[in-house]
Design an enzyme around this catalytic site. Structure first.
Site, mmCIF file in Angstrom:
data_model
loop_
_atom_site.group_PDB
_atom_site.id
_atom_site.type_symbol
_atom_site.label_atom_id
_atom_site.label_comp_id
_atom_site.label_asym_id
_atom_site.label_seq_id
_atom_site.Cartn_x
_atom_site.Cartn_y
_atom_site.Cartn_z
ATOM 1 N N ALA A 132 0.506 -0.888 0.173
ATOM 2 C CA ALA A 132 -0.118 0.084 -0.115
ATOM 3 C C ALA A 132 0.812 1.339 0.015
ATOM 4 C CB ALA A 132 -1.407 -0.632 1.402
ATOM 5 N N ARG A 169 13.080 -7.512 -7.833
ATOM 6 C CA ARG A 169 14.799 -7.851 -7.923
ATOM 7 C C ARG A 169 15.810 -6.955 -7.658
ATOM 8 N NH1 ARG A 169 16.554 -11.751 -12.858
ATOM 9 N NH2 ARG A 169 13.808 -11.445 -13.691
ATOM 10 N N ARG A 198 16.826 -15.097 -10.873
ATOM 11 C CA ARG A 198 14.931 -14.560 -11.006
ATOM 12 C C ARG A 198 14.556 -16.560 -9.819
ATOM 13 N NH1 ARG A 198 10.921 -13.568 -14.596
ATOM 14 N NH2 ARG A 198 9.184 -15.067 -14.091
ATOM 15 N N ASN A 251 10.350 -13.720 -2.909
ATOM 16 C CA ASN A 251 8.695 -14.173 -2.601
ATOM 17 C C ASN A 251 7.625 -14.748 -2.354
ATOM 18 O OD1 ASN A 251 8.110 -11.073 -3.343
ATOM 19 N ND2 ASN A 251 9.204 -11.454 -5.500
ATOM 20 N N GLN A 296 1.057 -15.080 2.415
ATOM 21 C CA GLN A 296 -0.030 -14.559 2.523
ATOM 22 C C GLN A 296 -1.717 -15.685 2.141
ATOM 23 O OE1 GLN A 296 0.690 -11.667 -0.535
ATOM 24 N NE2 GLN A 296 1.771 -9.837 1.080
ATOM 25 N N VAL A 343 -0.908 -8.914 -8.452
ATOM 26 C CA VAL A 343 0.126 -8.273 -9.009
ATOM 27 C C VAL A 343 1.771 -8.191 -8.824
ATOM 28 C CG1 VAL A 343 0.497 -6.055 -9.720
ATOM 29 C CG2 VAL A 343 -1.755 -6.602 -9.142
ATOM 30 N N ASN A 356 4.960 -10.077 -8.622
ATOM 31 C CA ASN A 356 6.141 -9.972 -9.734
ATOM 32 C C ASN A 356 6.437 -11.645 -9.173
ATOM 33 O OD1 ASN A 356 4.981 -10.005 -12.444
ATOM 34 N ND2 ASN A 356 6.225 -8.473 -12.582
ATOM 35 N N ASP A 359 -0.858 -6.362 -19.549
ATOM 36 C CA ASP A 359 -0.474 -7.437 -21.096
ATOM 37 C C ASP A 359 -1.574 -6.931 -22.427
ATOM 38 O OD1 ASP A 359 1.757 -8.266 -20.174
ATOM 39 O OD2 ASP A 359 0.430 -9.561 -18.996
ATOM 40 N N ARG A 400 -2.275 -3.551 -22.795
ATOM 41 C CA ARG A 400 -1.125 -3.013 -24.083
ATOM 42 C C ARG A 400 -1.490 -3.682 -25.624
ATOM 43 N NH1 ARG A 400 3.585 -4.745 -19.534
ATOM 44 N NH2 ARG A 400 4.165 -3.246 -18.970
ATOM 45 N N HIS A 456 2.965 -13.913 -17.885
ATOM 46 C CA HIS A 456 3.744 -12.178 -17.358
ATOM 47 C C HIS A 456 4.980 -12.358 -17.260
ATOM 48 C CE1 HIS A 456 3.212 -7.753 -16.634
ATOM 49 N NE2 HIS A 456 4.037 -8.533 -15.155
HETATM 50 P P1 NAX Z 1 6.848 -0.767 -5.056
HETATM 51 O O1 NAX Z 1 8.281 -0.942 -4.513
HETATM 52 O O2 NAX Z 1 6.938 1.186 -5.659
HETATM 53 O O3 NAX Z 1 5.792 -0.882 -4.381
HETATM 54 C C1 NAX Z 1 6.157 -2.087 -4.043
HETATM 55 C C2 NAX Z 1 5.710 -2.319 -2.352
HETATM 56 O O4 NAX Z 1 5.412 -3.528 -1.611
HETATM 57 C C3 NAX Z 1 6.602 -1.441 -1.334
HETATM 58 O O5 NAX Z 1 6.038 -0.533 -0.728
HETATM 59 C C4 NAX Z 1 6.976 -2.009 -0.524
HETATM 60 O O6 NAX Z 1 7.268 -1.955 1.480
HETATM 61 C C5 NAX Z 1 5.775 -3.739 -0.491
HETATM 62 N N1 NAX Z 1 6.042 -4.890 0.256
HETATM 63 C C6 NAX Z 1 6.394 -5.637 0.093
HETATM 64 N N2 NAX Z 1 6.664 -6.766 1.057
HETATM 65 C C7 NAX Z 1 5.073 -7.021 1.226
HETATM 66 C C8 NAX Z 1 4.367 -7.686 2.030
HETATM 67 N N3 NAX Z 1 4.943 -9.270 1.897
HETATM 68 N N4 NAX Z 1 3.462 -7.530 2.011
HETATM 69 C C9 NAX Z 1 2.910 -5.714 2.078
HETATM 70 N N5 NAX Z 1 3.422 -4.741 0.755
HETATM 71 C C10 NAX Z 1 4.795 -5.601 0.757
HETATM 72 O O7 NAX Z 1 6.990 -1.264 -6.720
HETATM 73 P P2 NAX Z 1 4.760 -1.486 -7.536
HETATM 74 O O8 NAX Z 1 5.222 -0.271 -8.876
HETATM 75 O O9 NAX Z 1 4.284 -0.624 -6.383
HETATM 76 O O10 NAX Z 1 4.796 -2.744 -8.290
HETATM 77 C C11 NAX Z 1 4.363 -3.671 -7.883
HETATM 78 C C12 NAX Z 1 4.358 -4.982 -7.948
HETATM 79 O O11 NAX Z 1 3.654 -5.257 -9.048
HETATM 80 C C13 NAX Z 1 5.661 -5.454 -8.416
HETATM 81 O O12 NAX Z 1 6.683 -7.356 -7.941
HETATM 82 C C14 NAX Z 1 6.271 -4.782 -10.002
HETATM 83 O O13 NAX Z 1 6.650 -6.267 -10.641
HETATM 84 C C15 NAX Z 1 4.572 -5.571 -10.043
HETATM 85 N N6 NAX Z 1 3.668 -5.451 -12.008
HETATM 86 C C16 NAX Z 1 3.028 -6.357 -11.899
HETATM 87 C C17 NAX Z 1 2.448 -6.284 -13.355
HETATM 88 C C18 NAX Z 1 1.963 -6.973 -13.934
HETATM 89 O O14 NAX Z 1 1.468 -7.057 -14.854
HETATM 90 N N7 NAX Z 1 1.068 -7.896 -12.948
HETATM 91 C C19 NAX Z 1 2.818 -4.730 -13.418
HETATM 92 C C20 NAX Z 1 3.547 -4.261 -13.296
HETATM 93 C C21 NAX Z 1 4.453 -3.796 -11.493
HETATM 94 O O15 NAX Z 1 5.267 -4.282 -12.598
#
Ligand code: NAX
Length: 338
Positions: A26, A106, A112, A119, A126, A143, A145, A173, A176, A201
């Site tokens: 969040a 990463r 990977r 993760n 969760q 969402v 990755n 995807d 896009r 993805h």
């Molecule tokens: P950010 O790094 O801005 O935010 C992620 C947040 O998650 C951080 O604030 C972190 O503290 C928090 N977090 C980590 N572990 C957690 C946990 N166990 N419980 C609660 N919070 C936790 O990343 P953001 O740009 O918001 O992207 C989030 C994720 O979406 C990434 O893994 C990213 O790779 C993935 N995406 C997936 C996409 C898809 O199409 N499926 C596209 C967009 C994005 O790349």
């Protein structure tokens, strides 16, 4: 296997109870756009109240508190309550919907496989917490990755919740691909129907235009096959990297927009339109049962159903097989967590 009564609401417009929505990550970029759109009623409509839970890790919970303050300052009429937590156990109590956005990015020099393991533990915990405390009708959209395999892990960790309640997001995807096709053909993206992105993805994803059309006209008749195979497919898969290159940070608003589209279509249906949904396979199109795979799907009565019975060419089969391979390899690593 015993499952809870998984009655997803058939007609959400008849339901006036508040919706409990949990968003993990969040304090992150995607959530900063996603939370406001959920709170504006874009998924559950303009008459359902929304109780928000903002989940973060302890190191970032203060950021989530700041986001909650801003949500509060927005005086959004549908918002009932806003809670912030750094407890995975408590994050999903009574949740009707969970957007699992938070994930560990990463790190430098990390493979990977390392990323999957780090993760994987998050999504294992969760999944267990969802199993223990979410509402019966919970819809979980992963969402973070690697989204497909994280959803695979969460589903596996939640044996009392039916697999239909777990999806991974491949709608970005899909969007896009729809937008790129629309630009090429000079039509609105909403005019493109029958499109789907199969698989993972990841780089192997397969945006498929075999059934895509504008009105009654097949899209293939208006496209150069070389452009489709050699440019379009790879460009859709690499679009995330292209955004990072140009914008300097990863897709956030477009990812949030896709998450809204996905959840809205899950709740309210697609009116017969195809969308891309990464769902837990029941063996459709030869995909191993349990893998979370992008399929063409339609939303009806609060559920997604995979479009079945499509004839596949050798080209389609090869592309789908490459995705099965990549997801099998990820699942093999994930299985070590159990
Ligand atoms: P950010 O790094 O801005 O935010 C992620 C947040 O998650 C951080 O604030 C972190 O503290 C928090 N977090 C980590 N572990 C957690 C946990 N166990 N419980 C609660 N919070 C936790 O990343 P953001 O740009 O918001 O992207 C989030 C994720 O979406 C990434 O893994 C990213 O790779 C993935 N995406 C997936 C996409 C898809 O199409 N499926 C596209 C967009 C994005 O790349």
């Amino acid at each position: 296997m015993e499952h809870r009564d998984n009655s997803l609401h058939a007609d959400p417009t008849l339901d006036t109870s508040p919706v409990n929505v949990t968003v993990t990550g969040a304090g992150g970029n995607i959530a900063y756009s996603l939370l406001w759109r959920i709170a504006a009623g874009e998924v559950w409509g303009p008459s359902r109240r929304i109780n928000l839970t903002l989940a973060e890790i302890p190191q970032a919970v203060r950021v989530a508190e700041g986001v909650a303050m801003e949500l509060s300052d927005s005086a959004l009429p549908l918002v009932g309550s806003i809670n912030v937590t750094d407890s995975t156990e408590r994050a999903f109590e009574g949740a009707n919907a969970a957007f699992l956005v938070g994930a560990k990015p990463r790190g430098k020099g990390e493979s990977r496989e390392d990323l999957l393991a780090a993760n994987g533990r998050i999504f294992l915990e969760q999944g267990r917490a969802l199993n223990n405390s979410a509402a019966e009708d919970v819809r979980v959209l992963v969402v973070g990755n690697p989204a497909n395999t994280n959803a695979y892990i969460a589903n596996k960790a939640a044996p009392d919740i039916a697999p239909e309640h777990f999806n991974a997001m491949m709608r970005l995807d899909h969007n896009r691909a729809a937008s790129m096709l629309a630009a090429k053909l000079g039509v609105a993206s909403a005019a493109i129907e029958g499109l789907a992105v199969w698989g993972n993805h990841a780089d192997t994803q397969f945006p498929d235009i075999a059934h895509a059309r504008v009105g009654t006209e097949p899209v293939r008749d208006r496209l150069d096959e070389v452009w489709y195979v050699d440019e379009f497919i790879g460009r859709v898969a690499r679009r995330g990297a292209e955004i990072i290159d140009v914008r300097g940070s990863s897709s956030a608003a477009s990812a949030a927009s896709a998450a809204i589209d996905h959840m809205r279509d899950w709740v309210r249906g697609t009116g017969g339109r195809w969308v891309t949904v990464a769902s837990v396979s029941h063996g459709e199109y030869g995909v191993d049962e349990g893998l979370v795979f992008g399929f063409p799907a339609v939303g009806v009565n609060g559920r997604f159903s995979v479009v079945e019975g499509l004839e596949l060419s050798d080209f389609q089969r090869q592309r789908i097989a490459a995705n099965i391979e990549s997801l099998r390899a990820e699942a093999a690593v994930a299985d070590r967590l159990f």
